[in-house]
Design a protein around this motif. Structure first.
Motif, PDB file in Angstrom:
ATOM      1  N   GLY A 115      -1.982  -3.220  -0.734  1.00 21.97           N
ATOM      2  CA  GLY A 115      -1.309  -4.510  -1.509  1.00 21.97           C
ATOM      3  C   GLY A 115      -0.993  -4.066  -2.400  1.00 21.97           C
ATOM      4  O   GLY A 115      -0.618  -4.765  -3.354  1.00 21.97           O
ATOM      5  N   HIS A 116      -0.447  -2.773  -2.909  1.00 24.68           N
ATOM      6  CA  HIS A 116      -0.620  -2.320  -4.609  1.00 24.68           C
ATOM      7  C   HIS A 116       1.317  -1.458  -3.652  1.00 24.68           C
ATOM      8  O   HIS A 116       1.049  -0.521  -4.353  1.00 24.68           O
ATOM      9  N   ASP A 117       1.554  -2.177  -2.882  1.00 25.49           N
ATOM     10  CA  ASP A 117       2.758  -1.811  -2.503  1.00 25.49           C
ATOM     11  C   ASP A 117       4.331  -2.053  -2.956  1.00 25.49           C
ATOM     12  O   ASP A 117       4.014  -2.412  -4.394  1.00 25.49           O
ATOM     13  N   GLU A 126       6.630  -3.977  -2.674  1.00 27.99           N
ATOM     14  CA  GLU A 126       7.421  -5.031  -3.269  1.00 27.99           C
ATOM     15  C   GLU A 126       6.325  -6.173  -3.675  1.00 27.99           C
ATOM     16  O   GLU A 126       6.229  -6.911  -4.832  1.00 27.99           O
ATOM     17  N   HIS A 127       5.003  -5.469  -4.280  1.00 26.60           N
ATOM     18  CA  HIS A 127       3.716  -5.859  -5.714  1.00 26.60           C
ATOM     19  C   HIS A 127       4.663  -5.042  -6.717  1.00 26.60           C
ATOM     20  O   HIS A 127       4.244  -6.055  -8.071  1.00 26.60           O
ATOM     21  N   VAL A 128       4.867  -4.384  -6.400  1.00 25.36           N
ATOM     22  CA  VAL A 128       5.325  -4.211  -8.382  1.00 25.36           C
ATOM     23  C   VAL A 128       6.753  -3.899  -8.304  1.00 25.36           C
ATOM     24  O   VAL A 128       7.208  -4.653  -9.578  1.00 25.36           O
ATOM     25  N   LEU A 141       5.664   1.013 -13.916  1.00 27.28           N
ATOM     26  CA  LEU A 141       5.243   2.266 -14.092  1.00 27.28           C
ATOM     27  C   LEU A 141       2.970   1.471 -13.735  1.00 27.28           C
ATOM     28  O   LEU A 141       2.593   2.561 -13.410  1.00 27.28           O
ATOM     29  N   HIS A 142       3.138   0.662 -13.478  1.00 22.06           N
ATOM     30  CA  HIS A 142       1.947   0.145 -13.503  1.00 22.06           C
ATOM     31  C   HIS A 142       0.343   0.613 -12.811  1.00 22.06           C
ATOM     32  O   HIS A 142      -0.415   0.848 -13.059  1.00 22.06           O
ATOM     33  N   ASP A 143       0.643   0.769 -11.557  1.00 25.19           N
ATOM     34  CA  ASP A 143       0.414   0.756 -10.876  1.00 25.19           C
ATOM     35  C   ASP A 143       0.051   2.333  -9.893  1.00 25.19           C
ATOM     36  O   ASP A 143      -0.146   3.134  -9.194  1.00 25.19           O
ATOM     37  N   ILE A 144       1.180   3.579 -10.816  1.00 28.72           N
ATOM     38  CA  ILE A 144       1.043   4.576 -10.152  1.00 28.72           C
ATOM     39  C   ILE A 144       0.112   5.299 -10.506  1.00 28.72           C
ATOM     40  O   ILE A 144       0.379   6.283  -9.366  1.00 28.72           O
ATOM     41  N   ALA A 182       1.980 -10.499 -15.600  1.00 33.31           N
ATOM     42  CA  ALA A 182       2.592 -10.653 -14.350  1.00 33.31           C
ATOM     43  C   ALA A 182       2.019  -9.780 -13.683  1.00 33.31           C
ATOM     44  O   ALA A 182       2.237 -10.494 -11.926  1.00 33.31           O
ATOM     45  N   ASP A 183       1.124  -9.820 -13.188  1.00 33.19           N
ATOM     46  CA  ASP A 183      -0.064  -8.719 -12.233  1.00 33.19           C
ATOM     47  C   ASP A 183      -0.416  -9.252 -12.399  1.00 33.19           C
ATOM     48  O   ASP A 183      -0.757  -9.895 -10.736  1.00 33.19           O
ATOM     49  N   ARG A 184      -1.112 -10.686 -12.902  1.00 30.21           N
ATOM     50  CA  ARG A 184      -2.620 -11.373 -12.103  1.00 30.21           C
ATOM     51  C   ARG A 184      -1.805 -12.566 -11.342  1.00 30.21           C
ATOM     52  O   ARG A 184      -2.765 -12.857 -11.100  1.00 30.21           O
TER      53      ARG A 184
HETATM   54 NI    NI Z   1      -0.862  -4.415  -9.887  1.00 23.78          NI
END
Ligand code: NI
Ligand code: ADP
Length: 196
Positions: free
Chosen positions: A25-27, A29-31, A61-64, A124-126
């Motif tokens: 789920g951190h794909d 499309e999520h980003v 870049l937040h989930d890289i 935005a992430d939440r």
């Molecule tokens: Ni995220």
């Protein structure tokens, strides 16, 4: 293309290459949704108050570097990305600070997101952990860790229902209300149908 839009395009390509088929789920499309949410929230502030470029690049870049993600491609870090583009030192620091402080996990550990740009990306992430997309992501995450569904249902109580109270921005709070209602709706229907 300006230098800034080239850098954004490069970050987007990096996310496509590294998180394109991420299974929890951190794909990509999520980003991309987080970028969209972040731009929606940022647009409620004038350009004099918010650095739109910092918001958008931090969102890409937040989930890289996220520790929970099982990387499928080569693991390229944010610092390696910075070395490949021309960015002002202050911008790099601003983005690094956002990424390092914004997660629920870091907040529980005492980290505080101080910049408005960071608060926007955090909201935005939440948002993407809530609503029906949030439901789908929770089960994708649990499945990727080989957990039974009952454990993911517990995650709703432990974390997802708490998110609505943690938003920073007025627009984030407004959008979170709708998505919180959807989470509760799903949860109640799940319990009602889960009869055996
Ligand atoms: Ni995220
Ligand atoms: P953060 O990085 O802000 O701490 P997470 O990466 O933990 O946030 O959460 C991102 C997504 O992964 C959310 O959709 C969340 O529901 C899901 N997730 C995280 N932990 C779990 C878990 N234990 N069970 C199910 N889903 C989870």
């Amino acid at each position: 293309m300006t230098n800034k839009s080239l850098i954004i395009a490069s970050a987007r390509a990096l996310v496509e290459n590294t998180l394109g088929s991420e299974p929890s789920g951190h794909d990509f499309e999520h980003v991309a949704r987080v970028v969209h949410n972040a731009k929606t929230i940022a647009a409620t502030y004038p350009e004099t108050e918010v650095d739109y470029f910092v918001v958008e690049l931090a969102a890409w870049l937040h989930d890289i570097d996220d520790r929970k993600i099982e990387y499928v491609g080569n693991h390229i870090t944010v610092q390696q990305f910075f070395a490949s583009v021309e960015l002002e030192h202050a911008t790099r620091i601003a983005i690094t600070n956002i990424i390092e402080t914004m997660s629920f996990h870091h907040q529980v550990a005492g980290a505080v997101v101080t910049s408005l740009e960071g608060q926007i990306v955090q909201d935005a992430d939440r948002l993407d952990a809530m609503g029906f997309i949030g439901v789908a992501r929770a089960f994708a995450y649990g499945g990727s860790k080989k957990r039974p569904m009952v454990e993911t249902i517990r995650h709703f109580d432990e974390k997802l229902f708490k998110l609505v109270a943690l938003f920073n921005t007025p627009k984030g709070k407004e959008l979170a209300q709708i998505r919180h209602t959807e989470l509760v709706q799903f949860y109640q229907r799940y319990l009602a149908e889960n009869i055996y």
